[in-house]
Motif scaffolding. Structure first.
Motif, PDB file in Angstrom:
ATOM      1  N   LYS A 151      -4.545  -4.139   9.835  1.00 43.03           N
ATOM      2  CA  LYS A 151      -3.645  -3.197   9.161  1.00 43.03           C
ATOM      3  C   LYS A 151      -3.879  -3.217   7.658  1.00 43.03           C
ATOM      4  O   LYS A 151      -3.906  -2.173   7.017  1.00 43.03           O
ATOM      5  CB  LYS A 151      -2.186  -3.547   9.453  1.00 43.03           C
ATOM      6  N   SER A 152      -4.015  -4.418   7.094  1.00 42.21           N
ATOM      7  CA  SER A 152      -4.217  -4.495   5.647  1.00 42.21           C
ATOM      8  C   SER A 152      -5.573  -3.931   5.263  1.00 42.21           C
ATOM      9  O   SER A 152      -5.712  -3.306   4.214  1.00 42.21           O
ATOM     10  CB  SER A 152      -4.041  -5.922   5.142  1.00 42.21           C
ATOM     11  N   ALA A 153      -6.592  -4.113   6.111  1.00 41.94           N
ATOM     12  CA  ALA A 153      -7.901  -3.523   5.834  1.00 41.94           C
ATOM     13  C   ALA A 153      -7.829  -2.000   5.910  1.00 41.94           C
ATOM     14  O   ALA A 153      -8.412  -1.298   5.080  1.00 41.94           O
ATOM     15  CB  ALA A 153      -8.939  -4.050   6.822  1.00 41.94           C
ATOM     16  N   SER A 154      -7.081  -1.485   6.881  1.00 40.94           N
ATOM     17  CA  SER A 154      -6.903  -0.035   6.995  1.00 40.94           C
ATOM     18  C   SER A 154      -6.151   0.512   5.793  1.00 40.94           C
ATOM     19  O   SER A 154      -6.490   1.567   5.259  1.00 40.94           O
ATOM     20  CB  SER A 154      -6.138   0.320   8.270  1.00 40.94           C
ATOM     21  N   ALA A 155      -5.126  -0.202   5.363  1.00 42.90           N
ATOM     22  CA  ALA A 155      -4.353   0.233   4.201  1.00 42.90           C
ATOM     23  C   ALA A 155      -5.231   0.227   2.954  1.00 42.90           C
ATOM     24  O   ALA A 155      -5.157   1.149   2.132  1.00 42.90           O
ATOM     25  CB  ALA A 155      -3.139  -0.660   4.003  1.00 42.90           C
ATOM     26  N   LYS A 169      -6.161   3.443   0.671  1.00 39.85           N
ATOM     27  CA  LYS A 169      -5.958   3.481  -0.769  1.00 39.85           C
ATOM     28  C   LYS A 169      -7.249   3.834  -1.487  1.00 39.85           C
ATOM     29  O   LYS A 169      -7.251   4.589  -2.444  1.00 39.85           O
ATOM     30  CB  LYS A 169      -5.420   2.139  -1.275  1.00 39.85           C
ATOM     31  N   LYS A 170      -8.367   3.297  -1.000  1.00 38.95           N
ATOM     32  CA  LYS A 170      -9.657   3.565  -1.614  1.00 38.95           C
ATOM     33  C   LYS A 170     -10.018   5.042  -1.458  1.00 38.95           C
ATOM     34  O   LYS A 170     -10.425   5.696  -2.406  1.00 38.95           O
ATOM     35  CB  LYS A 170     -10.733   2.686  -0.970  1.00 38.95           C
ATOM     36  N   VAL A 171      -9.847   5.574  -0.261  1.00 39.87           N
ATOM     37  CA  VAL A 171     -10.145   6.990  -0.013  1.00 39.87           C
ATOM     38  C   VAL A 171      -9.182   7.863  -0.807  1.00 39.87           C
ATOM     39  O   VAL A 171      -9.581   8.846  -1.417  1.00 39.87           O
ATOM     40  CB  VAL A 171     -10.059   7.301   1.501  1.00 39.87           C
ATOM     41  N   ASP A 172      -7.904   7.495  -0.833  1.00 35.99           N
ATOM     42  CA  ASP A 172      -6.902   8.263  -1.563  1.00 35.99           C
ATOM     43  C   ASP A 172      -7.225   8.280  -3.055  1.00 35.99           C
ATOM     44  O   ASP A 172      -7.139   9.313  -3.701  1.00 35.99           O
ATOM     45  CB  ASP A 172      -5.515   7.666  -1.318  1.00 35.99           C
ATOM     46  N   ALA A 173      -7.613   7.149  -3.606  1.00 35.94           N
ATOM     47  CA  ALA A 173      -7.969   7.085  -5.029  1.00 35.94           C
ATOM     48  C   ALA A 173      -9.205   7.932  -5.304  1.00 35.94           C
ATOM     49  O   ALA A 173      -9.304   8.603  -6.327  1.00 35.94           O
ATOM     50  CB  ALA A 173      -8.220   5.634  -5.438  1.00 35.94           C
ATOM     51  N   LYS A 174     -10.147   7.933  -4.374  1.00 35.93           N
ATOM     52  CA  LYS A 174     -11.362   8.737  -4.527  1.00 35.93           C
ATOM     53  C   LYS A 174     -11.009  10.220  -4.555  1.00 35.93           C
ATOM     54  O   LYS A 174     -11.520  10.980  -5.360  1.00 35.93           O
ATOM     55  CB  LYS A 174     -12.318   8.431  -3.374  1.00 35.93           C
ATOM     56  N   ASP A 175     -10.081  10.634  -3.668  1.00 34.60           N
ATOM     57  CA  ASP A 175      -9.647  12.031  -3.641  1.00 34.60           C
ATOM     58  C   ASP A 175      -8.964  12.414  -4.948  1.00 34.60           C
ATOM     59  O   ASP A 175      -9.167  13.505  -5.464  1.00 34.60           O
ATOM     60  CB  ASP A 175      -8.681  12.286  -2.470  1.00 34.60           C
ATOM     61  N   GLU A 176      -8.155  11.509  -5.507  1.00 29.71           N
ATOM     62  CA  GLU A 176      -7.477  11.801  -6.768  1.00 29.71           C
ATOM     63  C   GLU A 176      -8.492  11.970  -7.896  1.00 29.71           C
ATOM     64  O   GLU A 176      -8.339  12.836  -8.749  1.00 29.71           O
ATOM     65  CB  GLU A 176      -6.490  10.680  -7.113  1.00 29.71           C
ATOM     66  N   ASP A 177      -9.543  11.155  -7.894  1.00 28.95           N
ATOM     67  CA  ASP A 177     -10.588  11.288  -8.911  1.00 28.95           C
ATOM     68  C   ASP A 177     -11.262  12.647  -8.796  1.00 28.95           C
ATOM     69  O   ASP A 177     -11.527  13.305  -9.785  1.00 28.95           O
ATOM     70  CB  ASP A 177     -11.646  10.184  -8.766  1.00 28.95           C
TER      71      ASP A 177
END
Length: 190
Positions: A128-132, A136-144
């Motif tokens: 679960k923590s790896a998925s989270a 977060k990594k994908v979400d941050a990439k999308d924001e960039d």
């Protein structure tokens, strides 16, 4: 008491293993997990679950005659009283039987089932923590990407064209009706 803070258990400490087993059983119970995650027991929902773990452990210690039906009644009552949840899917009975089986195993000094549950729970938590973290990594990439796209568009006007005119048929104004006495009839608007 969250399961992440469970201390390393002594090799033959039956009471500690039973406490761990109770905690794992309740943390794996979907109805209680949903109630805690949704804060149906208020902001202290997680504390209520921890209290329930301790209360069950205490009950099994102080009242050795406790059976699965007694435990099921307690689970149903606590879910209703503390979380406003009515359990009618027989899941409380399943959890009660699971806890009573763990008690029998720990009374005989057999801790392998609880150890296996603990390892499975840790693996599930890690996943679960790896998925989270991945989210977060994908979400941050999308924001960039969004900020890059937005900076490219700043200062540029986009031609939208003219919006079509709203066309309405003109309303016919109804002539007032005057009755025989000379009064104007009032009509309801539609």
């Amino acid at each position: 008491m969250s399961t992440q803070s469970v201390p390393v258990l002594a090799a033959n400490d039956a009471a500690s293993y039973l406490d761990l087993g109770i905690t794992l059983a309740l943390n794996n119970w979907p109805a209680l997990t949903l109630a805690v995650q949704s804060n149906w027991g208020g902001p202290t929902s997680d504390d209520k679950r921890a209290w329930l773990c301790g209360a069950i452990s205490e009950m099994l210690t102080e009242r050795p005659e406790t059976d699965a039906e007694d435990l099921e009644d307690v689970l149903i009552q606590v879910m209703n009283d503390e979380f406003d949840v009515v359990i009618d899917d027989e899941s409380a009975a399943i959890v009660a039987v699971e806890i009573m089986e763990m008690k029998q195993h720990t009374d005989r000094g057999n801790f392998t089932e609880i150890q296996a549950m603990w390892e499975a729970y840790q693996l599930k938590s890690q996943q679960k923590s790896a998925s989270a973290a991945m989210f977060k990594k994908v979400d941050a990439k999308d924001e960039d990407q969004e900020t890059d796209d937005e900076s490219d568009e700043e200062g540029e006007d986009v031609e939208m064209g003219d919006a079509p005119a709203l066309v309405r048929a003109p309303r016919e104004k109804a002539e007032p009706e005057i009755d025989d006495d000379g009064f104007t009839m009032v009509k309801k608007k539609r």
